[in-house]
Each structure stands twice: as C-alpha cells, then as structure tokens.
Enzyme design. Structure first.
Site, PDB file in Angstrom:
ATOM      1  N   ARG A 127       0.835  -1.198   0.000  1.00  0.00           N
ATOM      2  CA  ARG A 127       0.000   0.000   0.000  1.00  0.00           C
ATOM      3  C   ARG A 127       0.872   1.251   0.000  1.00  0.00           C
ATOM      4  O   ARG A 127       1.947   1.267   0.587  1.00  0.00           O
ATOM      5  CB  ARG A 127      -0.873   0.016   1.255  1.00  0.00           C
ATOM      6  N   ASP A 157       0.391   5.502   0.860  1.00  0.00           N
ATOM      7  CA  ASP A 157      -0.517   6.390   1.570  1.00  0.00           C
ATOM      8  C   ASP A 157      -1.075   7.472   0.651  1.00  0.00           C
ATOM      9  O   ASP A 157      -0.582   7.678  -0.464  1.00  0.00           O
ATOM     10  CB  ASP A 157       0.213   7.057   2.733  1.00  0.00           C
ATOM     11  N   ARG A 186       8.784   7.875   5.879  1.00  0.00           N
ATOM     12  CA  ARG A 186       8.445   9.250   6.229  1.00  0.00           C
ATOM     13  C   ARG A 186       8.864   9.585   7.661  1.00  0.00           C
ATOM     14  O   ARG A 186       9.308  10.707   7.935  1.00  0.00           O
ATOM     15  CB  ARG A 186       6.953   9.478   6.022  1.00  0.00           C
TER      16      ARG A 186
END
Length: 244
Positions: free
Chosen positions: A50, A52, A195
């Site tokens: 996945r 974001d 991140r």
C-alpha cells in the site's frame, strides 16, 4: 486462467492511497474499474504494497488473474486509453500463476525529496523545508539503518504490524540542485516508515538530535521517541524487485 503483472506509475496527489476504501479515490479502485471495462470481469488487482494518500509511484507492481485471452500488448494499450491521466501502465507481462506482487517481492527502493527553497514547479512532489540542514550528519545517521532491525519506533502502530523487522541494504542522502534526496532500499517497509525516518533525520540535520540517535531509537522501539512524520508528497516508490 492467466496471471498478469502490471508495472505502474501514478501521481498520488489526488488519491487517498493505493487500497480501495469506503470513501475517496484510490489507485486500486481506478485499476479495478478499468480492468472491468476492458475484460468484463470483476478484478481487484493486488499491489506490491500500500501507498498512503499523496504518495507517488514510478515503479509500483500489481498482479491479477483473468480468463481473458487478450494479448498483453492489447491490455497495455487499452488500459492506458481507459485510465485517468494520473495513472500510467508502463508494462504488462504474463507471469506464472504462483506469482504474487506482494509476497514474491524481494526488494523495494523509495526516494524522498525535500526542496530547500520555494519552488512553484514540482511542489506536489517534495516537502518544502526552508531551514538549512547538515547533510553530512544525516548521512552519518543512515549508517545505523543498515542490516536487519526492529523498526517499531519508525512505523504507524495502529493497527500494529505482525512483524516489525526489516532488512535495509542501502540508505543515503544527496544534494541535487536545490533539493535534498534520500533513497532507501530494503526487503520490506512498514507503514509510514520512510516518512518517519526522514522526519527524524531532518531533526538530526538541524542539530536537535545526535547523529547516532537512529541506533538508539531502533533499540528503544517507541514511536513517540522518534521524530515527526514527513509529508507524503515527497515520497516516491521507485521500484520493486523479484526473482523473475
């Protein structure tokens, strides 16, 4: 039955992420609609992982199964004609039925971009951060990431992942014009991991943390001890590697 692998790029600016959700536009949802239009089958493609909301991809990989005999060259051409402008199919390949975009993946590489001055062009693809940072300190910090570690301090823990351990093969900062670029390669990545690493290393570059703080945080394992989560717009999935 056939297994088809897609190589995909997308601009994540207007998506709420890769995975289909109850509300919001997703990359997986757009692909599913395009595949239904083309093949007349209910297909939900499986991605290598996945991404974001706001995260971009230059080399995302997905697979799906189909009964259609349509040649891969036709699938490539037709999907690109159906899909919106912010998703592009770079390649289509028939693969063995046991191929899985997520579980067959061996390595992934991400890039994170920071603009160190105001820029109008490309602002949706980088974190604009004007304060000067010490790249040498940030590169020194990267050495703590190499090898296999538990990355509990550098992931979103709601919901908690089944496995916190990742192996990092390469991690480095460099300057490109007025931008700072971080690239990291590993066997797997946790949610928000890159991140949070970037946000923490920026604090190291500002002198707010010691350059060996990443090593301490890997041992500590508490998310609240690490730095902020850098904005999603600067993150790009570069590629995914497989055995074949």
């Amino acid at each position: 039955m056939r297994a088809i692998r897609l190589l995909i790029e997308y601009d994540g600016s207007d998506f709420v992420g890769w995975q289909i959700q109850a509300q919001g536009r997703t990359v997986q949802g757009e692909l599913a609609r395009a595949l239904h239009t083309l093949l007349r089958e209910e297909i939900v493609p499986t991605g290598s992982g996945r991404t974001d909301a706001g995260t971009h991809a230059l080399g995302q990989v997905a697979h799906f199964h189909t009964h259609s005999p349509l040649p891969v060259a036709r699938i490539l051409r037709s999907l690109n004609g159906i899909l919106p402008a912010d998703i592009g199919i770079l390649d289509v390949e028939e693969v063995p039925l046991e191929f899985h975009a997520r579980y067959s993946a061996k390595r992934k590489r991400y890039r994170y971009c920071i603009h160190q001055g105001k820029r109008a062009v490309g602002r949706n693809y980088a974190w604009t951060y004007l304060a000067p940072v010490d790249v040498q300190r940030m590169n020194s910090a990267c050495q703590n990431l190499l090898g296999t570690h538990s990355f509990g301090a550098f992931c979103k823990l709601d919901p908690p992942p089944d496995n916190l351990r990742c192996t990092i093969y390469a991690a480095e900062w460099c300057r490109e014009d007025r931008a700072l670029v971080f690239e990291i390669e590993g066997n797997r990545f946790l949610r928000h991991m890159v991140r949070i690493l970037v946000g923490t290393m920026v604090e190291i570059g500002l002198g707010k943390r010691p350059s060996d703080d990443l090593g301490h945080l890997l041992q500590d394992g508490r998310r609240e001890a690490a730095g902020r989560t850098a904005p999603a717009c600067g993150l790009h999935l570069l590629w995914v590697r497989y055995d074949h």
